[in-house]
Motif scaffolding. Structure first.
Motif, PDB file in Angstrom:
ATOM      1  N   THR A  97       0.848  -1.190   0.000  1.00 40.84           N
ATOM      2  CA  THR A  97       0.000   0.000   0.000  1.00 40.84           C
ATOM      3  C   THR A  97       0.881   1.238   0.000  1.00 40.84           C
ATOM      4  N   GLY A  98       0.586   2.182  -0.882  1.00 37.60           N
ATOM      5  CA  GLY A  98       1.374   3.405  -0.943  1.00 37.60           C
ATOM      6  C   GLY A  98       0.551   4.547  -1.495  1.00 37.60           C
ATOM      7  N   VAL A  99       1.245   5.512  -2.088  1.00 37.04           N
ATOM      8  CA  VAL A  99       0.569   6.654  -2.702  1.00 37.04           C
ATOM      9  C   VAL A  99       1.206   6.944  -4.055  1.00 37.04           C
ATOM     10  N   ASP A 100       0.431   7.598  -4.934  1.00 43.67           N
ATOM     11  CA  ASP A 100       0.973   8.020  -6.219  1.00 43.67           C
ATOM     12  C   ASP A 100       1.571   9.420  -6.065  1.00 43.67           C
ATOM     13  N   PRO A 101       2.145  10.004  -7.134  1.00 42.46           N
ATOM     14  CA  PRO A 101       2.768  11.334  -7.007  1.00 42.46           C
ATOM     15  C   PRO A 101       1.813  12.414  -6.526  1.00 42.46           C
ATOM     16  N   GLN A 102       0.512  12.203  -6.673  1.00 36.99           N
ATOM     17  CA  GLN A 102      -0.480  13.171  -6.198  1.00 36.99           C
ATOM     18  C   GLN A 102      -0.936  12.883  -4.765  1.00 36.99           C
ATOM     19  N   GLY A 103      -0.348  11.861  -4.143  1.00 35.49           N
ATOM     20  CA  GLY A 103      -0.684  11.534  -2.773  1.00 35.49           C
ATOM     21  C   GLY A 103      -1.931  10.700  -2.605  1.00 35.49           C
ATOM     22  N   ARG A 104      -2.463  10.130  -3.692  1.00 36.14           N
ATOM     23  CA  ARG A 104      -3.676   9.321  -3.622  1.00 36.14           C
ATOM     24  C   ARG A 104      -3.318   7.869  -3.285  1.00 36.14           C
ATOM     25  N   PRO A 105      -4.151   7.185  -2.479  1.00 38.31           N
ATOM     26  CA  PRO A 105      -3.844   5.792  -2.094  1.00 38.31           C
ATOM     27  C   PRO A 105      -3.793   4.867  -3.309  1.00 38.31           C
ATOM     28  N   VAL A 106      -2.743   4.076  -3.373  1.00 40.60           N
ATOM     29  CA  VAL A 106      -2.579   3.122  -4.473  1.00 40.60           C
ATOM     30  C   VAL A 106      -2.126   1.784  -3.926  1.00 40.60           C
ATOM     31  N   LEU A 107      -2.275   0.768  -4.757  1.00 33.84           N
ATOM     32  CA  LEU A 107      -1.727  -0.554  -4.492  1.00 33.84           C
ATOM     33  C   LEU A 107      -0.609  -0.797  -5.496  1.00 33.84           C
ATOM     34  N   TRP A 108       0.558  -1.151  -4.986  1.00 33.43           N
ATOM     35  CA  TRP A 108       1.680  -1.544  -5.845  1.00 33.43           C
ATOM     36  C   TRP A 108       1.668  -3.071  -5.938  1.00 33.43           C
ATOM     37  N   VAL A 109       1.637  -3.606  -7.137  1.00 35.79           N
ATOM     38  CA  VAL A 109       1.585  -5.057  -7.346  1.00 35.79           C
ATOM     39  C   VAL A 109       2.814  -5.471  -8.150  1.00 35.79           C
ATOM     40  N   VAL A 127      -1.992   0.665  -9.054  1.00 32.72           N
ATOM     41  CA  VAL A 127      -3.445   0.661  -9.192  1.00 32.72           C
ATOM     42  C   VAL A 127      -4.034   1.588  -8.131  1.00 32.72           C
ATOM     43  N   ARG A 128      -4.895   2.512  -8.527  1.00 37.01           N
ATOM     44  CA  ARG A 128      -5.606   3.329  -7.549  1.00 37.01           C
ATOM     45  C   ARG A 128      -6.486   2.410  -6.711  1.00 37.01           C
ATOM     46  N   GLU A 129      -6.405   2.538  -5.375  1.00 33.07           N
ATOM     47  CA  GLU A 129      -7.259   1.702  -4.534  1.00 33.07           C
ATOM     48  C   GLU A 129      -8.717   2.119  -4.707  1.00 33.07           C
ATOM     49  N   PRO A 130      -9.615   1.176  -4.993  1.00 28.88           N
ATOM     50  CA  PRO A 130     -11.028   1.511  -5.184  1.00 28.88           C
ATOM     51  C   PRO A 130     -11.647   2.086  -3.909  1.00 28.88           C
ATOM     52  N   ARG A 131     -12.455   3.125  -4.068  1.00 29.14           N
ATOM     53  CA  ARG A 131     -13.122   3.736  -2.920  1.00 29.14           C
ATOM     54  C   ARG A 131     -14.357   2.949  -2.499  1.00 29.14           C
ATOM     55  N   THR A 132     -14.861   2.119  -3.389  1.00 35.06           N
ATOM     56  CA  THR A 132     -15.960   1.230  -3.048  1.00 35.06           C
ATOM     57  C   THR A 132     -15.530  -0.197  -3.371  1.00 35.06           C
ATOM     58  N   LEU A 133     -16.022  -1.143  -2.592  1.00 29.90           N
ATOM     59  CA  LEU A 133     -15.663  -2.538  -2.796  1.00 29.90           C
ATOM     60  C   LEU A 133     -16.674  -3.214  -3.709  1.00 29.90           C
ATOM     61  N   GLY A 134     -16.434  -4.473  -4.009  1.00 35.09           N
ATOM     62  CA  GLY A 134     -17.273  -5.188  -4.963  1.00 35.09           C
ATOM     63  C   GLY A 134     -16.406  -5.706  -6.098  1.00 35.09           C
ATOM     64  N   LYS A 135     -17.029  -6.157  -7.154  1.00 36.90           N
ATOM     65  CA  LYS A 135     -16.309  -6.709  -8.296  1.00 36.90           C
ATOM     66  C   LYS A 135     -16.047  -5.607  -9.317  1.00 36.90           C
ATOM     67  N   ALA A 159       6.750  -0.138   0.356  1.00 37.15           N
ATOM     68  CA  ALA A 159       6.330   1.145  -0.202  1.00 37.15           C
ATOM     69  C   ALA A 159       6.230   2.197   0.891  1.00 37.15           C
ATOM     70  N   ASP A 160       6.754   3.380   0.612  1.00 39.08           N
ATOM     71  CA  ASP A 160       6.642   4.516   1.521  1.00 39.08           C
ATOM     72  C   ASP A 160       5.181   4.966   1.554  1.00 39.08           C
ATOM     73  N   PRO A 161       4.584   5.110   2.748  1.00 35.41           N
ATOM     74  CA  PRO A 161       3.175   5.543   2.803  1.00 35.41           C
ATOM     75  C   PRO A 161       2.972   7.011   2.464  1.00 35.41           C
ATOM     76  N   ASP A 162       4.060   7.773   2.357  1.00 36.62           N
ATOM     77  CA  ASP A 162       3.944   9.219   2.141  1.00 36.62           C
ATOM     78  C   ASP A 162       4.560   9.705   0.836  1.00 36.62           C
ATOM     79  N   SER A 163       5.098   8.802   0.039  1.00 35.24           N
ATOM     80  CA  SER A 163       5.706   9.190  -1.241  1.00 35.24           C
ATOM     81  C   SER A 163       5.632   8.005  -2.192  1.00 35.24           C
ATOM     82  N   PRO A 164       5.930   8.212  -3.491  1.00 27.61           N
ATOM     83  CA  PRO A 164       5.884   7.096  -4.446  1.00 27.61           C
ATOM     84  C   PRO A 164       7.099   6.169  -4.389  1.00 27.61           C
ATOM     85  N   GLN A 165       7.968   6.323  -3.387  1.00 30.41           N
ATOM     86  CA  GLN A 165       9.173   5.502  -3.312  1.00 30.41           C
ATOM     87  C   GLN A 165       8.824   4.042  -3.027  1.00 30.41           C
TER      88      GLN A 165
END
Length: 341
Positions: A97-109, A127-135, A159-165
């Motif tokens: 779990t991390g963030v993209d360059p804009q600071g939005r929550p993402v999943l690194w796979v 991948v941007r983490e979905p704000r709603t769950l489901g398929k 993954a750094d929780p505060d940067s894209p590193q």
């Protein structure tokens, strides 16, 4: 070229070292729930959701499609499924779990498994983490990378929780290494991961704490806690509950505990972080029931690891030793990227 005899001798010595290694203290543990969903057959990676309380994102080992599963830690129910529609999963072996360059929550796979240490480059997906769950079906951003020295097998993303590193930890027999990817990743060129530190052998997963002030790495038997960001400083080692082929570990969303999983064990087990508050009961929907109708009990900390060592490490050691006989390092272009062929 290394002879067969000397290579096998090294392998035997490595296994013997594991067998006679002194025992370390065991962490407090609690079985949270048991995964029964048939879609999760070989849990290989796990990370806490940044948006959904008590949810972990999991993925299978190679053999599954490019899919991520959201699992509720209350009862291990699959509450979300995300298909990466532009991805051909070769060997998924890590998620963070991390963030993209804009600071939005993402999943690194990470499609970073390479058992023969032979791939010219491997892939990291954002991948941007979905704000709603489901398929759901989503498009992932692909970043190709290689290592500065030679190809490596790896199963761990930090993954750094505060940067894209992002960092990759390789999985080798005697010892692995931590590699830092460029802070700004290129989508058009092959990124170069540069070595920043060394770690122990057979690292199967890891996780950065939510504060970004430390991380944990696991092998098949123990957890290793580090302070700071990679390469960090090793501060503690403690035994994990016995699991056949334990390949996943992740901090809970608040960083108060760890959760571990295995390719061949359907339980999700919560493990206390040494020095933290004792584990407390978590809300649940009833007791976990085993396959024979009994209530599942927490595992015991006093476990004989020798059969696991012989079965898992011994087999992997033999294969690794034979592979290393026929390989020698190749020079790699230095710098942050190289031209894609």
């Amino acid at each position: 070229m290394v002879s067969v005899v000397s290579a096998l001798a090294s392998v035997v010595a490595g296994v013997a070292t594991v067998l006679i290694a002194p025992a370390v203290a065991s962490a407090e543990e609690r079985v949270l729930c048991e995964v029964t969903d048939p879609r999760l057959t070989e849990i290989s990676g796990m990370t806490a959701s940044a948006l959904h309380p008590r949810v972990m994102w999991l993925h299978n080992d190679s053999g599954d499609a490019a899919r991520l599963y959201a699992v509720d830690l209350t009862d291990c129910a699959v509450v979300g499924e995300v298909t990466l529609k532009n991805v051909d999963a070769r060997d998924f072996e890590g998620i963070a779990t991390g963030v993209d360059p804009q600071g939005r929550p993402v999943l690194w796979v990470g499609d970073i498994g390479d058992n023969l240490d032979s791939w010219d480059n491997v892939s990291l997906y954002r991948v941007r983490e979905p704000r709603t769950l489901g398929k759901k079906s989503v498009r992932a951003v692909r970043f190709r990378f290689t290592y500065q020295d030679r190809p490596h097998n790896a199963e761990t993303i930090l993954a750094d929780p505060d940067s894209p590193q992002v960092w990759i930890v390789t999985k080798q027999l005697a010892s692995g290494s931590i590699y830092a990817l460029p802070r700004t990743l290129s989508r058009s060129r092959i990124n170069i991961a540069e070595k920043v530190g060394r770690v122990g052998g057979l690292v199967t997963d890891g996780s950065m704490n939510p504060q970004g002030t430390g991380f944990v790495l696991r092998d098949y038997f123990d957890a290793h806690s580090y302070s700071g960001q990679p390469p960090g400083v090793l501060v503690d080692t403690y035994a994990l509950p016995a699991q056949i082929q334990g390949e996943a570990i992740a901090f809970t969303a608040d960083g108060s505990a760890l959760v571990i999983a295995s390719e061949n064990d359907s339980r999700l087990i919560q493990v206390a972080v040494p020095g933290s508050e004792p584990l407390v009961d978590v809300p649940d929907k009833g007791p976990v029931v085993d396959s024979e109708g009994g209530v599942a009990e927490p595992t015991s900390g006093d476990v004989n690891y020798t059969p696991l060592v012989v079965g898992v490490v011994g087999g992997m050691a033999l294969v690794t030793g034979l592979i290393l006989m026929s390989r020698k390092p190749k020079d790699r272009a230095m710098g942050s990227t190289k031209k894609a062929e």
